[in-house]
Write a protein that holds these residues in place. Sequence first.
Motif, mmCIF file in Angstrom:
data_model
loop_
_atom_site.group_PDB
_atom_site.id
_atom_site.type_symbol
_atom_site.label_atom_id
_atom_site.label_comp_id
_atom_site.label_asym_id
_atom_site.label_seq_id
_atom_site.Cartn_x
_atom_site.Cartn_y
_atom_site.Cartn_z
ATOM 1 N N HIS A 152 0.833 -1.209 0.000
ATOM 2 C CA HIS A 152 0.000 0.000 0.000
ATOM 3 C C HIS A 152 0.863 1.252 0.000
ATOM 4 O O HIS A 152 1.976 1.259 0.508
ATOM 5 C CB HIS A 152 -0.910 0.020 1.232
ATOM 6 C CG HIS A 152 -1.940 -1.058 1.222
ATOM 7 N ND1 HIS A 152 -3.038 -1.028 0.407
ATOM 8 C CD2 HIS A 152 -2.029 -2.212 1.920
ATOM 9 C CE1 HIS A 152 -3.768 -2.103 0.608
ATOM 10 N NE2 HIS A 152 -3.164 -2.849 1.516
ATOM 11 N N SER A 153 0.288 2.299 -0.540
ATOM 12 C CA SER A 153 0.991 3.576 -0.531
ATOM 13 C C SER A 153 0.913 4.247 0.839
ATOM 14 O O SER A 153 1.765 5.046 1.192
ATOM 15 C CB SER A 153 0.431 4.504 -1.611
ATOM 16 O OG SER A 153 -0.957 4.700 -1.401
ATOM 17 N N THR A 154 -0.120 3.921 1.613
ATOM 18 C CA THR A 154 -0.242 4.425 2.980
ATOM 19 C C THR A 154 -0.407 3.241 3.924
ATOM 20 O O THR A 154 -0.822 2.155 3.514
ATOM 21 C CB THR A 154 -1.461 5.358 3.150
ATOM 22 O OG1 THR A 154 -2.654 4.591 2.989
ATOM 23 C CG2 THR A 154 -1.421 6.498 2.146
ATOM 24 N N THR A 155 -0.114 3.467 5.182
ATOM 25 C CA THR A 155 -0.234 2.390 6.164
ATOM 26 C C THR A 155 -1.646 2.248 6.704
ATOM 27 O O THR A 155 -1.952 1.256 7.355
ATOM 28 C CB THR A 155 0.718 2.645 7.347
ATOM 29 O OG1 THR A 155 0.358 3.874 7.979
ATOM 30 C CG2 THR A 155 2.155 2.690 6.875
ATOM 31 N N VAL A 156 -2.512 3.211 6.411
ATOM 32 C CA VAL A 156 -3.834 3.238 7.021
ATOM 33 C C VAL A 156 -4.675 2.032 6.623
ATOM 34 O O VAL A 156 -5.273 1.368 7.466
ATOM 35 C CB VAL A 156 -4.564 4.562 6.683
ATOM 36 C CG1 VAL A 156 -5.978 4.555 7.214
ATOM 37 C CG2 VAL A 156 -3.790 5.739 7.230
ATOM 38 N N GLN A 157 -4.742 1.721 5.338
ATOM 39 C CA GLN A 157 -5.606 0.624 4.914
ATOM 40 C C GLN A 157 -5.138 -0.706 5.488
ATOM 41 O O GLN A 157 -5.954 -1.505 5.948
ATOM 42 C CB GLN A 157 -5.705 0.532 3.403
ATOM 43 C CG GLN A 157 -6.705 -0.542 2.988
ATOM 44 C CD GLN A 157 -7.053 -0.515 1.529
ATOM 45 O OE1 GLN A 157 -6.447 0.214 0.759
ATOM 46 N NE2 GLN A 157 -8.021 -1.306 1.148
#
Length: 139
Positions: free
Chosen positions: A81-86
């Motif tokens: 993922h591009s962000t850690t949130v998902q």
Amino acid sequence: TLYSNVMEFDKNAIFAGIFAASASVFSKLALEDEANTFIRYICTNSLCQKFIVVYQVICFVFVILSNIGMWIMFTRSLQSHSTTVQATVTNSACNFLFSSIFGWLIFGETLSLMWWLGFSLILCGFIIMSTSEEHDKNQ
């Protein structure tokens, strides 16, 4: 479409959540008095007491293995993922869901309406986040 975006789950994050939930189950099996009461009731001699210790050690080994599996899968999920949130939200949601399923199946636990409302909010947040991440990728 919303359905296709939501259905593209991150399998690594899902397995990380399952491993995290299984670590909780093994901890509870090892430490909770209710889980060991039956064994203590039928076993009164020293051999049975040693069996309980071996049983608890085996459960702790599975706690460690489950946590190792969770971290491996979670790390793989973070890399995709591009962000850690998902990855974090998917992992947490699956952990909550499978902890409740395991608790119900193995320990006979019941879930309150408040728990279901809280989990529904987490699920809604997951769906919104999943669709917004897909929308950001398409732009």
